[in-house]
Design an enzyme around this catalytic site. Structure first.
Site, PDB file in Angstrom:
ATOM      1  N   LYS A  19       0.867  -1.179   0.000  1.00  0.00           N
ATOM      2  CA  LYS A  19       0.000   0.000   0.000  1.00  0.00           C
ATOM      3  C   LYS A  19       0.905   1.231   0.000  1.00  0.00           C
ATOM      4  O   LYS A  19       1.314   1.691   1.056  1.00  0.00           O
ATOM      5  CB  LYS A  19      -0.909   0.006   1.228  1.00  0.00           C
ATOM      6  CG  LYS A  19      -2.126  -0.904   1.097  1.00  0.00           C
ATOM      7  CD  LYS A  19      -2.959  -0.916   2.354  1.00  0.00           C
ATOM      8  CE  LYS A  19      -3.801   0.309   2.529  1.00  0.00           C
ATOM      9  NZ  LYS A  19      -4.974   0.372   1.663  1.00  0.00           N
TER      10      LYS A  19
HETATM   11  N1  PMP Z   1      -7.692  -3.430  -2.369  1.00  0.00           N
HETATM   12  C1  PMP Z   1      -7.264  -2.160  -2.286  1.00  0.00           C
HETATM   13  C2  PMP Z   1      -6.802  -1.475  -3.508  1.00  0.00           C
HETATM   14  C3  PMP Z   1      -7.281  -1.505  -1.043  1.00  0.00           C
HETATM   15  O1  PMP Z   1      -6.879  -0.234  -0.961  1.00  0.00           O
HETATM   16  C4  PMP Z   1      -7.756  -2.178   0.094  1.00  0.00           C
HETATM   17  C5  PMP Z   1      -7.793  -1.481   1.424  1.00  0.00           C
HETATM   18  N2  PMP Z   1      -6.596  -1.651   2.134  1.00  0.00           N
HETATM   19  C6  PMP Z   1      -8.193  -3.506  -0.051  1.00  0.00           C
HETATM   20  C7  PMP Z   1      -8.146  -4.098  -1.302  1.00  0.00           C
HETATM   21  C8  PMP Z   1      -8.695  -4.280   1.123  1.00  0.00           C
HETATM   22  O2  PMP Z   1      -7.652  -4.578   1.997  1.00  0.00           O
HETATM   23  P1  PMP Z   1      -7.927  -4.830   3.554  1.00  0.00           P
HETATM   24  O3  PMP Z   1      -8.995  -5.835   3.621  1.00  0.00           O
HETATM   25  O4  PMP Z   1      -6.626  -5.326   4.049  1.00  0.00           O
HETATM   26  O5  PMP Z   1      -8.339  -3.526   4.128  1.00  0.00           O
END
Ligand code: PMP
Length: 307
Positions: free
Chosen positions: A159
């Protein structure tokens, strides 16, 4: 979209500071080139007080994202964990979204961030339903004309701040066209994910989601839902998803820390199933909310409470 709700205190470079004094220089490298990494977590009210869901897993991903960009976070995961928890106590918060961010700060104009100090901040703030007050009745989504970046361009497992311009373009288009959220196709033209959430398809009682091979972030909520499905005896499959799979799905839903488990009721103006949250989605959503609120003893190890 509501503006964020200011809280009294943030954590910034090792100290608890008032919201308005957590300021960054305009020449910060991260501002110019997007060279930062971040996380999104949620805390929930439980019978024993507020607790952060899967805190360790999010911090592990933060450090993995940082490593990829050769960004050395000058604090330990334990320090960031205790600061996150203390923010809940100091601000008297229960249901929040927590945003830790680490970025290259001001030092050089060079794209090479070598020598830039690393700044780290954590904010915890109240947040309701990310996709709007009616989101749990199902959201209306469109297939975006903006494609998801390929892992050969930017790793999708991390991220990083800069990569989110891809999501911003997709969301802006979706909003302009009157939808709640966008779904990306990847460079191959298969389905990737939402702008900030993973996607599941329900086909004949089986849940299907894709993986990193489809240029998605392997979300922590996605992993949680796959585990809960197994516990509930709901069959699951990890496989590529096509546009046709979406159009013919019995149910569709998003997963993500911000969106939790959100049903999708319509795609490009066409109803999914009968246009209401389906039974499989509802079961998984219920199980998810039981877990994050500490009502399911089997998953209490995923909850961390302030000392
Ligand atoms: N895909 C993207 C592009 C995201 O930004 C997120 C949010 N972090 C997710 C999927 C979902 O990830 P998580 O379940 O770890 O929040």
């Amino acid at each position: 979209m509501a503006p964020f709700q200011k809280v009294e205190t943030l954590w910034f470079n090792g100290a608890f500071v008032p919201w308005d004094s957590a300021r960054v220089h305009v020449m910060a490298h991260g501002l110019h080139y997007g060279t930062g990494v971040f996380e999104g977590l949620r805390s929930y009210e439980t019978a024993d007080g507020p607790a952060i869901f899967r805190l360790d897993d999010h911090l592990t991903r933060l450090f993995a994202s940082a490593e990829l960009y050769e960004l050395e976070i000058p604090y330990s995961a334990a320090e960031l964990a205790s600061a996150s928890l203390e923010l809940l106590t100091r601000n008297r918060l229960t249901r929040t979204y927590i945003r830790p961010i680490a970025f290259f700060d001001a030092y050089s104009l060079s794209v090479w961030p070598r020598g830039c100090p690393v700044s780290v901040a954590i904010a915890a703030m109240p947040l309701g339903l990310y996709l709007g007050d009616d989101a749990m009745q199902g959201v209306r989504v469109c297939l975006s004309s903006v494609r998801r970046f390929d892992a050969s361009v930017i790793p999708t497992t991390a991220k990083s701040c800069g990569q989110y311009v891809n999501s911003v373009r997709a969301v802006q288009e979706a909003m302009r066209r009157g939808f709640d959220e966008a779904i990306f196709l990847n460079q191959r033209g298969e389905v990737a994910e939402g702008s900030g959430e993973n996607l599941f398809v329900v086909q004949g009682g089986t849940i299907v989601t894709n993986d990193v091979a489809a240029s998605v972030l392997p979300g922590i909520t996605r992993a949680t839902v796959l585990e809960l499905a197994e516990m509930l005896g709901i069959p699951s499959r990890v496989a590529p998803i096509t546009v046709e799979d979406l159009r013919s799905a019995d149910e569709l839903f998003f997963t993500g820390t911000a969106v939790e488990v959100t049903p999708i009721r319509d795609l490009d103006g066409q109803a999914i199933g009968d246009g209401r949250p389906g039974p499989v989605t509802s079961r998984l959503q219920q199980a998810y909310f039981d877990v994050v609120h500490g009502r399911d003893a089997r998953y209490r190890h995923w909850l961390t409470r302030p000392a």
